[in-house]
Design a protein around this motif. Structure first.
Motif, PDB file in Angstrom:
ATOM      1  N   THR A  89       0.845  -1.186   0.000  1.00  0.00           N
ATOM      2  CA  THR A  89       0.000   0.000   0.000  1.00  0.00           C
ATOM      3  C   THR A  89       0.882   1.239   0.000  1.00  0.00           C
ATOM      4  N   THR A  90       0.528   2.180  -0.856  1.00  0.00           N
ATOM      5  CA  THR A  90       1.271   3.424  -0.951  1.00  0.00           C
ATOM      6  C   THR A  90       0.469   4.547  -0.329  1.00  0.00           C
ATOM      7  N   GLY A 126       1.279  -1.920   7.144  1.00  0.00           N
ATOM      8  CA  GLY A 126       0.912  -2.330   5.796  1.00  0.00           C
ATOM      9  C   GLY A 126       1.338  -1.323   4.752  1.00  0.00           C
ATOM     10  N   TYR A 127       1.652  -0.099   5.193  1.00  0.00           N
ATOM     11  CA  TYR A 127       2.182   0.852   4.221  1.00  0.00           C
ATOM     12  C   TYR A 127       3.601   0.436   3.844  1.00  0.00           C
ATOM     13  N   THR A 128       3.837   0.325   2.553  1.00  0.00           N
ATOM     14  CA  THR A 128       5.163  -0.059   2.072  1.00  0.00           C
ATOM     15  C   THR A 128       5.876   1.109   1.406  1.00  0.00           C
ATOM     16  N   HIS A 129       5.099   2.117   0.988  1.00  0.00           N
ATOM     17  CA  HIS A 129       5.681   3.262   0.289  1.00  0.00           C
ATOM     18  C   HIS A 129       5.012   4.541   0.771  1.00  0.00           C
ATOM     19  N   LYS A 179      16.478  -0.848   0.490  1.00  0.00           N
ATOM     20  CA  LYS A 179      16.328  -1.996   1.378  1.00  0.00           C
ATOM     21  C   LYS A 179      15.412  -1.676   2.560  1.00  0.00           C
ATOM     22  N   ASP A 180      14.916  -0.433   2.639  1.00  0.00           N
ATOM     23  CA  ASP A 180      14.061  -0.043   3.762  1.00  0.00           C
ATOM     24  C   ASP A 180      12.719  -0.764   3.706  1.00  0.00           C
ATOM     25  N   ALA A 181      12.154  -1.049   4.877  1.00  0.00           N
ATOM     26  CA  ALA A 181      10.831  -1.685   4.938  1.00  0.00           C
ATOM     27  C   ALA A 181       9.776  -0.749   4.353  1.00  0.00           C
TER      28      ALA A 181
END
Lengths: 249, 312
Positions: free
Chosen positions: B2-3, B86-89, B142-144
């Protein structure tokens, strides 16, 4: 009030960056390196604040290899009182630099910090704002005017479409825009004086701060070249080509 | 995946840069949430909900978000990202607004930031220019949680037709670190520089501020163009500083860029060399601008520009 000024040693702004043929990065060997232009503006502003009696001491800080001492000497020739080098040969991302700067700022008890708005090598434009976040301080990026009175800094900053003015509670961090000031010419006597000013070296590895890179550079390449253009004879030919060939008008 | 996109707006209108950022998020894949934080900005939240590809709009309305100051906004984004795993971006446009707030967000999330992304190859691999556009890097984060500022000219704006839900978001507390004293916005009667399809830009060759009005403006009017300037012209006081195109000013990529009396310093080229067609008018045939110009005219601009206007 003590002021921290962050400076970075970068490829001189007059030198065109050349990409290494193996794609590993930009070739800095035998190139002229100097202080990031936005950081010169930061030094100048800090020194002016000390000259105006607002600041008591200007501490200039750089993170990087031993050669950064030269950049710190230049900053002291502008008028900074003393310097701290956080020495490391590791590749530093803005977040890592912000953490190292946080360490120095806390140790020195500074109340105000000035960063350049971006370094002209990585063009990241992050470190000052990241430092503000880590310190929990107020921030004003892209400053073009600074007034400090009591515990309030009134900063004019450049935004898309114009200017805005902020009132910030100190302690605070600002990042400099080009129009903040014109850095003074460094004179020979001041270069000599700067050689005698204190320069402390701290080893980054001994601080226990996580400065490992989070981003892997897979490849550095040249941007796509533009096709060579043509010279037109007169405005009539220009208009004809724009209409019939390029079809943009 | 999720962005979360931090919307840029002025409490009345969603800025076009937000649409380019949504387009970039579509390249990542996964859901797209847009955060609209401001004061009395319900209309903006509705506008964001109508953007194609947006799954949810988070609308935070409070007096301390009205000025869009970085400290409160970054704290709000941090609390939201923490609350909803759940946020990835996290994305924002690489405009003055995004450049101000996003690094603060990144540091609060203990994430590195990738600035000025011009291409998204995969959810963790991006391209960005550096060294004033003289080099292009492919980088892998490489950040989560990946924090990206998006160069708006590299992505076509997302279209209309979305029907996202608008969810009211509780405001985080006011940190009270900074207050807005005032804003001075230059009134523009022509297209906005970063959104214009044609730009007429002037340099030191114009030699005076009134020449900007008497020589360049009629050409811009004829072409329906936005006006730009080189740093030299801005520093000399010929044009206001928000006209500045370059590494330290605005990055533009119009269909047609007309450089008048501009030599073409590295710092200027970094801001305009992705334009589709570049025209240079300069009396010095050796100017570096001719190395990037598709059509170059070696002539005195004070003669050539009026001729050009007459010929159009």
């Amino acid at each position: 009030m003590k002021i921290l000024v962050a400076v970075k040693r970068v490829l001189d702004y007059n030198v065109k960056a050349r990409v290494k043929s193996d794609g590993s990065g930009v070739d800095l060997a035998n190139q002229k390196l100097s202080m990031n232009p936005f950081d010169e503006i930061a030094c100048e502003e800090a020194v002016r604040l000390r000259e105006a009696g607002v600041a008591s001491e200007v501490i200039v800080v750089s993170c990087g290899p031993a050669a950064c001492q030269e950049t710190l000497r230049s900053a002291m020739a502008i008028g900074a009182d003393r310097a701290v080098l956080v020495e490391t040969d590791a590749v530093l991302e803005p977040l890592a630099v912000a953490k190292l700067m946080q360490h120095v700022a806390q140790k020195e008890g500074v109340q105000f910090a000035i960063f350049g708005k971006q370094a002209i090598d990585d063009d990241a434009g992050q470190t000052g704002q990241m430092f503000g976040a880590l310190m929990g301080w107020a921030q004003a990026s892209f400053a073009s005017n600074v007034q400090i009175s009591g515990d309030t800094a009134t900063i004019t900053r450049e935004i898309d479409g114009g200017l805005e003015t902020l009132a910030m509670k100190l302690p605070a961090v600002i990042t400099t825009d080009l129009r903040l000031n014109e850095p003074r010419f460094i004179t020979l006597p001041n270069i000599m004086k700067a050689k005698k000013k204190p320069l402390e070296v701290i080893k980054a590895a001994e601080l226990g701060i996580d400065i490992a890179t989070r981003t892997v550079t897979l490849r550095v390449g040249e941007p796509a070249e533009r096709k060579a253009g043509i010279k037109v004879a007169d405005t009539a030919e220009l208009v004809k080509r724009l209409k019939e060939e390029a079809k943009v008008i | 995946m999720t962005t979360l996109i931090i919307a840029e707006h002025d409490n009345a209108v969603l800025k076009a840069a937000t649409l380019n950022t949504v387009a970039a998020a579509l390249r990542i894949g996964g859901d797209i949430h847009v955060l609209v934080a401001g004061g009395h900005c319900a209309a903006v939240a509705q506008a964001a909900a109508a953007v194609a590809g947006v799954a949810k709009v988070l609308h935070a309305d409070a007096a301390h978000y009205e000025a869009h100051l970085a400290e409160n906004l970054a704290a709000l984004v941090q609390s939201r990202v923490r609350a909803e795993v759940g946020y990835t971006h996290v994305l924002a446009p690489a405009t003055a607004f995004g450049k101000n707030v996003l690094p603060r967000v990144a540091a609060l999330l203990d994430a590195s930031q990738v600035s000025d992304v011009i291409a998204i190859e995969s959810p963790d691999t991006f391209q960005r220019p550096f060294y004033a556009g003289n080099a292009l890097a492919r980088v892998q984060s490489k950040d989560a949680i990946k924090v990206l500022s998006i160069r708006t000219t590299a992505f076509d704006p997302a279209g209309a037709g979305g029907t996202a839900l608008v969810e009211k978001l509780a405001a985080a507390g006011d940190l009270g670190l900074t207050t807005l004293v005032g804003r001075e916005v230059v009134k523009l009667e022509r297209p906005e520089l970063t959104a214009a399809s044609v730009i007429v830009s002037g340099g030191r060759g114009l030699a005076a501020a009134d020449k900007f009005h008497t020589v360049l403006e009629p050409l811009a009017d004829k072409l329906g163009a936005a006006l730009g300037a080189s740093r030299a012209a801005v520093d000399a006081g010929y044009a206001p500083n928000d006209y500045q195109v370059g590494q330290t000013g605005k990055i533009v990529a119009p269909q047609l860029y007309v450089a008048v009396g501009i030599s073409g310093a590295i710092q200027h080229l970094a801001g305009m060399k992705d334009s589709k067609v570049i025209v240079a008018i300069n009396k010095d045939a050796e100017s570096p601008i001719f190395q990037v110009a598709d059509y170059g005219l070696v002539a005195d601009l004070f003669v050539a520009v009026p001729e050009l206007i007459a010929a159009l």
